[in-house]
Motif scaffolding. Structure first.
Motif, PDB file in Angstrom:
ATOM      1  N   LEU A 111     118.223  29.551  42.250  1.00 10.09           N
ATOM      2  CA  LEU A 111     118.930  30.236  41.161  1.00 10.09           C
ATOM      3  C   LEU A 111     120.280  30.789  41.609  1.00 10.09           C
ATOM      4  N   ILE A 112     120.565  30.694  42.893  1.00 11.69           N
ATOM      5  CA  ILE A 112     121.787  31.306  43.420  1.00 11.69           C
ATOM      6  C   ILE A 112     122.741  30.220  43.907  1.00 11.69           C
ATOM      7  N   GLU A 113     124.017  30.497  43.738  1.00 10.94           N
ATOM      8  CA  GLU A 113     125.015  29.529  44.208  1.00 10.94           C
ATOM      9  C   GLU A 113     124.974  29.382  45.716  1.00 10.94           C
ATOM     10  N   ARG A 114     125.185  28.177  46.130  1.00 10.20           N
ATOM     11  CA  ARG A 114     125.122  27.817  47.521  1.00 10.20           C
ATOM     12  C   ARG A 114     125.957  28.717  48.437  1.00 10.20           C
ATOM     13  N   ASP A 115     127.184  29.002  48.053  1.00  8.83           N
ATOM     14  CA  ASP A 115     128.058  29.810  48.902  1.00  8.83           C
ATOM     15  C   ASP A 115     127.529  31.226  49.075  1.00  8.83           C
ATOM     16  N   ARG A 116     126.934  31.739  48.015  1.00  4.95           N
ATOM     17  CA  ARG A 116     126.434  33.101  48.078  1.00  4.95           C
ATOM     18  C   ARG A 116     125.165  33.155  48.906  1.00  4.95           C
ATOM     19  N   ILE A 117     124.372  32.092  48.868  1.00  2.00           N
ATOM     20  CA  ILE A 117     123.199  32.028  49.734  1.00  2.00           C
ATOM     21  C   ILE A 117     123.637  32.110  51.189  1.00  2.00           C
ATOM     22  N   VAL A 118     124.639  31.324  51.508  1.00  5.00           N
ATOM     23  CA  VAL A 118     125.133  31.304  52.893  1.00  5.00           C
ATOM     24  C   VAL A 118     125.602  32.693  53.306  1.00  5.00           C
ATOM     25  N   LYS A 119     126.324  33.318  52.405  1.00  6.96           N
ATOM     26  CA  LYS A 119     126.838  34.659  52.704  1.00  6.96           C
ATOM     27  C   LYS A 119     125.694  35.638  52.971  1.00  6.96           C
ATOM     28  N   ALA A 120     124.691  35.579  52.107  1.00  5.69           N
ATOM     29  CA  ALA A 120     123.569  36.511  52.251  1.00  5.69           C
ATOM     30  C   ALA A 120     122.801  36.250  53.541  1.00  5.69           C
ATOM     31  N   LEU A 121     122.594  34.985  53.871  1.00  7.11           N
ATOM     32  CA  LEU A 121     121.829  34.678  55.085  1.00  7.11           C
ATOM     33  C   LEU A 121     122.603  35.085  56.335  1.00  7.11           C
ATOM     34  N   ARG A 122     123.903  34.873  56.295  1.00  5.34           N
ATOM     35  CA  ARG A 122     124.714  35.319  57.437  1.00  5.34           C
ATOM     36  C   ARG A 122     124.604  36.831  57.590  1.00  5.34           C
ATOM     37  N   SER A 123     124.622  37.517  56.475  1.00  4.41           N
ATOM     38  CA  SER A 123     124.506  38.967  56.512  1.00  4.41           C
ATOM     39  C   SER A 123     123.142  39.375  57.089  1.00  4.41           C
ATOM     40  N   ARG A 124     122.104  38.671  56.700  1.00  4.97           N
ATOM     41  CA  ARG A 124     120.786  38.977  57.244  1.00  4.97           C
ATOM     42  C   ARG A 124     120.764  38.758  58.755  1.00  4.97           C
ATOM     43  N   LEU A 125     121.388  37.694  59.188  1.00  2.45           N
ATOM     44  CA  LEU A 125     121.450  37.399  60.610  1.00  2.45           C
ATOM     45  C   LEU A 125     122.070  38.581  61.352  1.00  2.45           C
ATOM     46  N   ALA A 126     123.189  39.072  60.828  1.00  2.00           N
ATOM     47  CA  ALA A 126     123.854  40.211  61.453  1.00  2.00           C
ATOM     48  C   ALA A 126     122.933  41.426  61.472  1.00  2.00           C
ATOM     49  N   ASN A 127     122.243  41.652  60.368  1.00  2.00           N
ATOM     50  CA  ASN A 127     121.354  42.810  60.301  1.00  2.00           C
ATOM     51  C   ASN A 127     120.189  42.681  61.284  1.00  2.00           C
ATOM     52  N   LEU A 128     119.673  41.461  61.418  1.00  2.00           N
ATOM     53  CA  LEU A 128     118.610  41.236  62.399  1.00  2.00           C
ATOM     54  C   LEU A 128     119.112  41.562  63.794  1.00  2.00           C
ATOM     55  N   ASP A 129     120.298  41.044  64.125  1.00  2.00           N
ATOM     56  CA  ASP A 129     120.852  41.296  65.450  1.00  2.00           C
ATOM     57  C   ASP A 129     121.044  42.786  65.681  1.00  2.00           C
ATOM     58  N   ALA A 130     121.563  43.455  64.668  1.00  2.00           N
ATOM     59  CA  ALA A 130     121.791  44.895  64.810  1.00  2.00           C
ATOM     60  C   ALA A 130     120.485  45.618  65.087  1.00  2.00           C
ATOM     61  N   VAL A 132     117.744  44.452  66.375  1.00  2.00           N
ATOM     62  CA  VAL A 132     117.230  44.109  67.699  1.00  2.00           C
ATOM     63  C   VAL A 132     117.963  44.904  68.767  1.00  2.00           C
ATOM     64  N   ARG A 133     119.283  44.953  68.630  1.00  2.00           N
ATOM     65  CA  ARG A 133     120.087  45.705  69.603  1.00  2.00           C
ATOM     66  C   ARG A 133     119.662  47.176  69.623  1.00  2.00           C
ATOM     67  N   GLU A 134     119.577  47.714  68.415  1.00  2.00           N
ATOM     68  CA  GLU A 134     119.142  49.108  68.241  1.00  2.00           C
ATOM     69  C   GLU A 134     117.807  49.364  68.962  1.00  2.00           C
ATOM     70  N   GLN A 135     116.896  48.451  68.774  1.00  2.00           N
ATOM     71  CA  GLN A 135     115.573  48.586  69.385  1.00  2.00           C
ATOM     72  C   GLN A 135     115.668  48.527  70.913  1.00  2.00           C
ATOM     73  N   LEU A 136     116.499  47.603  71.395  1.00  2.00           N
ATOM     74  CA  LEU A 136     116.633  47.446  72.847  1.00  2.00           C
ATOM     75  C   LEU A 136     117.297  48.673  73.467  1.00  2.00           C
ATOM     76  N   GLU A 137     118.295  49.195  72.777  1.00  2.00           N
ATOM     77  CA  GLU A 137     119.038  50.317  73.331  1.00  2.00           C
ATOM     78  C   GLU A 137     118.373  51.657  73.069  1.00  2.00           C
ATOM     79  N   ALA A 138     117.296  51.643  72.266  1.00  2.00           N
ATOM     80  CA  ALA A 138     116.625  52.900  71.950  1.00  2.00           C
ATOM     81  C   ALA A 138     116.244  53.599  73.243  1.00  2.00           C
TER      82      ALA A 138
END
Lengths: 213, 213
Positions: A111-130, A132-138
Motif C-alpha cells: 500500500l506504500i510507495e516504493r521510495d517511501r518504503i526504502v526511506k522507512a527501512l533505512r530509518s529503521r536500520l539507523a534506529n537499530l544501529d543506534a 545496539v550502540r546504546e546497549q553496547l556502551e551502556a
DNA sequence: CGTGGAGTGTTCAATATTGAACACTGCATG
DNA sequence: CATGCAGTGTTCAATATTGAACACTCCACG
C-alpha cells in the motif's frame, strides 16, 4: 485499540479491499493466518471499525444487499493519511520485544510507495544501529546484575543483529526490483486460479449500491 | 489482563518482594525498565493485583502503617502454583511475534528450581525446532504469494534460528553453573551497596503488621 | 511558618477487548 | 418439507486497560 497495530491492520486491510464488510475482513485476516500473531477476534474487528469510523478515518455505509442489511466500510482521505502515519511509525520504530507493529507494517507494504518504503527501512536500520550502540556502551555494571539478566541482554543483541541483516538485505532486494512492488519492472501478479473472485464480485456490487443512494 | 504476561509478571514480582504494596511494585518494575517492554502503567498494576486477589492467587492485607492506610499483598499457595503454570507456559510456548511472555519468564527465572528451568528450556528448544521444520516443509506455494510475504518468512526463520542458538547456549551456561541460580556452587549475590534496603525495611514492618491482627 | 514541589499510594471514568451468542440465509438430507 | 448444519454478518455484557487525577506526607526554602 491501545495496540496501534490493530488500527494499522484494519485501516490497511480496508484500503486493500474496500468497500468491504466486517466479515470479509475477518475471513481475509484468518486466511493470512493473522490470528496467529495479531490478536484479532471477531469482536475487535467490529469495534475497531466503529472507532475508526467515529474518528473519520473510515466511512460506514449501511447498505441493503438483496434482503440483507450490511455495514460496508470505505477509507476517507484522512484515513489514508492516518494509515501512512501509522505505517511509518510501525516500520521506523524499533522495539524488539514487540515486533508486531513492524510485521504488520511489512505485510501492508504494497500500500506504500516504493521510495517511501526504502526511506522507512533505512530509518529503521539507523534506529537499530543506534539501539545496539546504546546497549553496547551502556554502563555495564557487570557484577551488579544477576547473570540471567546479562544473558537476556545477549539474546536481545542477537535478535537485533538478525533483524539488522534482514533489513539491509531487504533494501537490496527492493533496490534490485525483486520485491514485486508497484513500479518494479517485473511487478508481481496473483496467480490466475484467482481465489478472491468472490470478494471482487461483492466489492463491485457494494460500489454500485453506495453510488446509488 | 488478557495478556497473561501481566499476570505472570505481577505474581512473580509479588513473590520476590512480598509483602509488598502496589507502589513498590511499580517502582521496582520501572527500575527493571520493564515499562519498555511489558505495558505496565500504574492502573494496570492495581487492577491486576485486585484480579489476582479475587481469584485467590494473592492475599490482600489492608494495613495501617503509622497513620497511613496501605494495601499489601502476599502470595497464596494457589498463587504460587498458578505462577509455576504460567511460567512454564511462557517459557515453553514459542511465538516469535510475541516474545514478551518468554522474556518475562526469563526475568523471573530465579523463582524456579534449576532442574525445572532446564526442562522448560529443553522443551522450548524442541518446540522451536518443530516450528522451523514445519515452516521449511510448508507447501511453499512459491509464486502463489507476493515476494514480500516470502521475505517476511525469511525474517521469521532468522529470528527462530537466533533464539534457538541462544537457548542452546543458555542451557550450557546453566549446566556449567554460570547462571547464578539457586543451587549453583557459586550462586550470585547482590553487591553490598544494597540499593534495596529501604524495601527490605518496609517488608519487615509489613510482616509484623500482618502478624499482629 | 506558608508555599510548593517531589515522592507515595491509590482510584476512577473513559475506552478497548474478549469471545460467546445471536439472527439470518441457504441448502442438503432423510 | 422438516431438520439441522455450515456459512454469513453482527451485537453485547463482562472484563481489562489506560493514564490522568486525586489525596496525602514530607521537606526545603524564602
Amino acid at each position: 485499540m491501545a495496540a496501534t497495530e490493530t488500527r494499522l491492520l484494519l485501516l490497511g486491510t480496508v484500503m486493500l479491499f474496500e468497500p468491504v464488510n466486517g466479515y470479509q475482513l475477518r475471513r481475509e485476516l484468518l486466511s493470512w493466518q493473522v490470528e496467529d500473531w495479531a490478536h484479532v477476534n471477531p469482536g475487535s474487528i467490529y469495534s475497531g471499525l466503529a472507532t475508526l469510523a467515529r474518528q473519520g478515518n473510515l466511512d460506514r455505509h449501511d447498505l441493503v444487499d438483496g434482503t440483507r442489511e450490511v455495514a460496508v466500510y470505505t477509507s476517507t482521505p484522512q484515513g489514508r493519511e492516518e494509515f501512512e502515519r501509522l505505517w511509518f511509525a510501525a516500520v521506523e520504530t524499533v522495539d524488539l520485544l514487540s515486533p508486531l507493529p513492524f510485521h504488520t507494517g511489512l505485510s501492508l507494504m504494497p500500500l506504500i510507495e516504493r521510495d517511501r518504503i526504502v526511506k522507512a527501512l533505512r530509518s529503521r536500520l539507523a534506529n537499530l544501529d543506534a539501539k545496539v550502540r546504546e546497549q553496547l556502551e551502556a554502563p555495564r555494571d557487570l557484577g551488579s546484575m544477576p547473570p540471567h539478566v546479562g544473558a537476556m541482554a545477549d539474546l536481545w543483541m542477537g535478535l537485533a543483529q538478525t533483524e539488522r541483516e534482514w533489513v539491509a538485505n531487504a533494501l537490496g532486494r527492493i533496490d534490485r526490483g525483486e520485491m514485486g512492488l508497484a513500479g518494479d519492472s517485473t511487478s508481481w501478479e496473483a496467480p490466475a486460479d484467482d481465489p478472491g473472485w468472490q470478494m471482487a464480485n461483492d466489492r463491485e456490487r457494494y460500489r454500485r449500491l453506495i453510488r446509488g443512494r
